[in-house]
Design a protein around this motif. Structure first.
Motif, mmCIF file in Angstrom:
data_model
loop_
_atom_site.group_PDB
_atom_site.id
_atom_site.type_symbol
_atom_site.label_atom_id
_atom_site.label_comp_id
_atom_site.label_asym_id
_atom_site.label_seq_id
_atom_site.Cartn_x
_atom_site.Cartn_y
_atom_site.Cartn_z
ATOM 1 N N GLY A 42 1.252 -0.771 -0.063
ATOM 2 C CA GLY A 42 0.198 -0.155 0.028
ATOM 3 C C GLY A 42 0.479 1.386 0.305
ATOM 4 N N ILE A 43 0.498 2.699 -0.004
ATOM 5 C CA ILE A 43 0.689 3.785 0.357
ATOM 6 C C ILE A 43 0.614 4.350 1.398
ATOM 7 N N VAL A 44 1.898 4.793 1.615
ATOM 8 C CA VAL A 44 1.983 5.489 3.002
ATOM 9 C C VAL A 44 1.961 6.883 2.800
ATOM 10 N N THR A 45 1.605 7.823 3.281
ATOM 11 C CA THR A 45 1.621 9.457 3.225
ATOM 12 C C THR A 45 1.655 10.080 4.053
ATOM 13 N N LYS A 46 2.316 11.268 4.415
ATOM 14 C CA LYS A 46 1.748 11.981 5.403
ATOM 15 C C LYS A 46 0.725 13.048 6.087
ATOM 16 N N PRO A 47 0.536 13.164 7.354
ATOM 17 C CA PRO A 47 -0.766 13.359 7.559
ATOM 18 C C PRO A 47 -1.097 14.875 7.156
ATOM 19 N N GLY A 48 -2.009 14.835 6.485
ATOM 20 C CA GLY A 48 -2.813 16.762 6.367
ATOM 21 C C GLY A 48 -1.744 17.159 5.094
ATOM 22 N N SER A 49 -1.275 16.161 3.973
ATOM 23 C CA SER A 49 -0.196 16.737 3.239
ATOM 24 C C SER A 49 -0.930 16.777 2.335
ATOM 25 N N SER A 50 -2.143 17.182 2.273
ATOM 26 C CA SER A 50 -3.145 17.665 0.965
ATOM 27 C C SER A 50 -2.140 18.918 0.673
ATOM 28 N N LYS A 51 -2.240 19.930 2.265
ATOM 29 C CA LYS A 51 -1.781 21.077 1.994
ATOM 30 C C LYS A 51 -1.083 21.811 1.160
ATOM 31 N N ALA A 52 -0.656 21.064 0.514
ATOM 32 C CA ALA A 52 0.462 21.137 -1.200
ATOM 33 C C ALA A 52 -0.605 21.938 -2.067
ATOM 34 N N ASN A 53 -2.029 21.274 -2.507
ATOM 35 C CA ASN A 53 -2.959 21.226 -3.345
ATOM 36 C C ASN A 53 -3.536 22.208 -2.864
ATOM 37 N N LYS A 54 -2.838 23.525 -3.906
ATOM 38 C CA LYS A 54 -4.004 24.537 -3.384
ATOM 39 C C LYS A 54 -5.518 24.838 -3.834
ATOM 40 N N THR A 55 -6.338 24.809 -3.875
ATOM 41 C CA THR A 55 -7.377 24.630 -4.294
ATOM 42 C C THR A 55 -8.012 26.070 -3.872
ATOM 43 N N GLY A 56 -7.430 27.194 -3.459
ATOM 44 C CA GLY A 56 -8.061 28.570 -4.326
ATOM 45 C C GLY A 56 -8.048 28.556 -5.752
ATOM 46 N N SER A 57 -7.879 27.925 -6.640
ATOM 47 C CA SER A 57 -7.498 28.190 -7.236
ATOM 48 C C SER A 57 -9.120 28.129 -8.549
ATOM 49 N N SER A 100 -9.709 34.931 15.529
ATOM 50 C CA SER A 100 -10.804 35.271 17.093
ATOM 51 C C SER A 100 -11.557 36.179 17.138
ATOM 52 N N ASP A 101 -12.409 36.234 18.070
ATOM 53 C CA ASP A 101 -12.618 38.216 18.685
ATOM 54 C C ASP A 101 -13.014 39.055 17.260
ATOM 55 N N SER A 102 -14.455 37.507 16.386
ATOM 56 C CA SER A 102 -15.121 39.415 15.869
ATOM 57 C C SER A 102 -14.195 39.070 14.601
ATOM 58 N N SER A 103 -13.035 38.629 14.429
ATOM 59 C CA SER A 103 -12.316 39.686 13.568
ATOM 60 C C SER A 103 -11.666 37.401 12.684
ATOM 61 N N TYR A 104 -12.459 37.909 11.677
ATOM 62 C CA TYR A 104 -12.197 35.869 11.170
ATOM 63 C C TYR A 104 -12.441 36.256 9.927
ATOM 64 N N ASP A 105 -11.406 35.307 8.872
ATOM 65 C CA ASP A 105 -10.852 35.629 7.488
ATOM 66 C C ASP A 105 -10.467 34.376 6.994
ATOM 67 N N ALA A 106 -10.961 33.716 5.194
ATOM 68 C CA ALA A 106 -10.956 33.132 5.035
ATOM 69 C C ALA A 106 -9.425 32.421 4.377
ATOM 70 N N ASP A 107 -8.715 31.257 4.321
ATOM 71 C CA ASP A 107 -7.786 31.180 4.148
ATOM 72 C C ASP A 107 -8.266 31.349 2.633
ATOM 73 N N LEU A 108 -7.308 32.553 1.433
ATOM 74 C CA LEU A 108 -7.670 32.503 -0.113
ATOM 75 C C LEU A 108 -7.002 31.235 -0.978
ATOM 76 N N ASP A 109 -5.755 30.778 -0.395
ATOM 77 C CA ASP A 109 -5.345 29.452 -0.479
ATOM 78 C C ASP A 109 -6.087 28.405 -0.494
ATOM 79 N N TYR A 110 -7.329 28.153 0.061
ATOM 80 C CA TYR A 110 -7.696 26.569 -0.361
ATOM 81 C C TYR A 110 -9.036 26.778 -0.348
#
Lengths: 85, 305
Positions: free
Chosen positions: A6-21, A52-62
């Motif tokens: 099988g394939i073993v990979t690093k946890p959370g490594s999908s972050k390499a793919n920036k879906t913001g595009s 936090s504290d009424s100041s939220y924003d989206a991470d536009l990379d994703y």
């Protein structure tokens, strides 16, 4: 000699793919009437709204621009605007 | 800005246990539910997933969106793999404090993997099984499954001059699970995120096999706007077509009442492209009446009003 099965990979490594595009519309957090309810954080399918504290924003990379946050915000404090380049 | 002095301090938002960058469609109800479930279960969790959208979008080679121990084997056997993990941990004496979750889509649960699932219930493993019910095989191009609702248009139950879509009703999977005599069965929806997380926490606090079915709207297969995902989930509950409830030891213990919020089924059917054919022809009114009858049946059966 042992062979890997099988394939073993690093946890959370999908972050390499920036879906913001993928995005056609972008959430703009107005920061006017925010009452810190965190519904936007709760309902984001990708979990990319931070802050936090009424100041939220989206991470536009994703952020894929689905618009659920703007639709669900009880204070209508998030606006979807067309992405122009 | 609101005066924050009176309020309880909330810690800053941290990244979820299902990392971003996965390939789910914009507005995916399944991605949302999976993220909420992982955050409710916590990092001390081992997850076995079946083949399906959830597996494909979260683990494109060579990446993984999961930040918990996660394994995929085949389409039908996440419950059997999880059973092996649970027995292995017990043999090593290391089962304390570890949550084991087996999960799959509606096709993997209701059709392909029901044998393995039934075995997991019958042997009494301490596992929470989660069925993400998006009501068709979305990953391969929206084919009907045992959990596709009545009159829904799919690629293998197309609507047209001789058909109104899927001719059968949903398989009563929660009741089938409860008939195994397992301690906890619950139905939840991505439309009510807090309720979903509470049910996950409640399930993980109980020892033995547990079954949780989560209704997850699919903008692609149901043909609705991506921003409507949560709203569609809520409408399914408010029209009585997808009652959400908890069962303990075979008895229904808690239901979400509708009261005055109850809506006619058209409110749920109209925004979805998979039911568009019902509104295109005047004869569709008769079909909508049949769907209303299903909703009325649910409302009476679970005492929703």
């Amino acid at each position: 000699m042992s062979k890997p099965v099988g394939i073993v990979t690093k946890p959370g490594s999908s972050k390499a793919n920036k879906t913001g595009s993928w995005r056609t519309t972008r959430p703009v957090f107005l920061h006017k009437d925010c009452n810190d309810c965190r519904i936007c954080v709760m309902v984001c399918p990708d979990g990319v709204i931070f802050g936090s504290d009424s100041s939220y924003d989206a991470d536009l990379d994703y952020c894929k621009g689905c618009g659920i946050c703007a639709r669900e915000c009880p204070k209508e404090d998030i606006e979807m605007v067309l992405e122009v380049k | 800005m609101v005066d924050t002095a009176k309020k309880k301090e909330k810690p800053p938002v941290v990244e979820s246990l299902l990392a971003p960058g996965h390939r789910a469609c914009a507005g995916c109800g399944e991605a949302l539910a999976a993220r909420l479930i992982m955050d409710a279960a916590g990092s001390n969790t081992i997850v076995a997933t079946t083949t399906g959208c959830l597996e494909v979008f979260s683990t494109p080679y060579p990446e993984s969106a999961w930040k918990v121990a996660w394994i995929h084997s085949l389409f039908e056997n996440s419950s059997a793999v999880a059973a092996g993990i649970e027995v292995g941990l017990r043999a090593l004496g290391r089962e304390a404090g570890i949550n084991i979750i087996a999960q799959g889509g509606d096709g993997a649960t209701a059709d392909i993997g029901i044998g393995c699932l039934s075995g997991m219930f019958e042997r009494g493993h301490n596992i929470l099984y989660i069925c993400y019910d998006n009501e068709a095989y979305m990953n391969t191009g929206v084919q009907r499954s045992g959990l596709t609702p009545f009159d829904s248009h799919t690629s293998t139950s197309p609507s047209g001059s001789v058909s109104w879509g899927n001719p059968t009703e949903k398989k009563p999977l929660p009741q089938i699970a409860a008939a195994h005599g397992i301690p906890y069965v619950a139905v939840a929806t991505a439309g009510y995120p807090v309720d979903l997380q509470n049910k996950v926490k409640r399930a993980l606090s109980i020892k033995g096999p547990k079954y949780l079915q989560v209704h997850v709207p699919c903008p692609l297969g149901w043909a609705h706007k991506p921003e409507d995902t949560i709203e569609i989930g809520r409408l399914a509950v408010l029209t009585g077509l997808y009652p959400i409830y908890e069962m303990e030891n075979g008895e229904v213990t808690k239901v979400r009442k509708l009261g005055k919020k109850r809506l006619p089924v058209e409110a749920y059917l109209k925004p979805q492209g998979r039911f568009r054919h019902l509104f295109a022809k005047p004869e569709g009114k008769e079909e909508i009446k049949r769907i209303q009858k299903i909703a009325d049946g649910n409302i009476e059966r679970f005492g929703l009003v």
